[in-house]
Design a protein around this motif. Structure first.
Motif, short mmCIF file in Angstrom:
data_model
loop_
_atom_site.label_atom_id
_atom_site.label_comp_id
_atom_site.label_asym_id
_atom_site.label_seq_id
_atom_site.Cartn_x
_atom_site.Cartn_y
_atom_site.Cartn_z
N ASP A 2 0.81 -1.21 0.00
CA ASP A 2 0.00 0.00 0.00
C ASP A 2 0.85 1.27 0.00
O ASP A 2 0.38 2.31 -0.43
CB ASP A 2 -0.94 0.02 1.20
CG ASP A 2 -2.01 -1.05 1.12
OD1 ASP A 2 -2.31 -1.51 -0.01
OD2 ASP A 2 -2.55 -1.44 2.16
N GLU A 3 2.08 1.19 0.48
CA GLU A 3 2.95 2.37 0.56
C GLU A 3 3.74 2.61 -0.72
O GLU A 3 4.41 3.63 -0.85
CB GLU A 3 3.90 2.22 1.73
CG GLU A 3 3.19 2.23 3.07
CD GLU A 3 4.15 2.07 4.22
OE1 GLU A 3 5.37 2.23 4.03
OE2 GLU A 3 3.68 1.78 5.33
N THR A 4 3.69 1.70 -1.67
CA THR A 4 4.44 1.89 -2.92
C THR A 4 3.59 2.61 -3.94
O THR A 4 2.36 2.59 -3.89
CB THR A 4 4.90 0.53 -3.50
OG1 THR A 4 3.75 -0.21 -3.89
CG2 THR A 4 5.72 -0.25 -2.51
N LYS A 7 2.09 -0.17 -6.38
CA LYS A 7 1.15 -1.11 -5.74
C LYS A 7 1.44 -2.58 -6.06
O LYS A 7 0.54 -3.39 -6.18
CB LYS A 7 -0.30 -0.79 -6.14
CG LYS A 7 -0.72 0.62 -5.82
CD LYS A 7 -0.67 0.90 -4.35
CE LYS A 7 -1.19 2.31 -4.07
NZ LYS A 7 -0.54 2.95 -2.99
#
Length: 45
Positions: A2-4, A7
């Protein structure tokens, strides 16, 4: 994931391809860099 930005999970072959590039003639002019292979999870300095 979720932080990339892309995705997607990081895969071993992506790290291997990056390392392969860094030891290739195409990277011979790269010096003193930090290369983050993390899908854009950390975009700060």
């Amino acid at each position: 994931m979720d932080e990339t930005h892309n995705k997607r999970p990081g895969m071993v072959d992506v790290i291997a391809q990056t390392a392969y590039f860094l030891v290739s003639p195409g990277a011979r002019h790269i010096t003193g860099q930090t290369i983050h292979v993390n899908g854009g999870a950390f975009t700060t300095r």
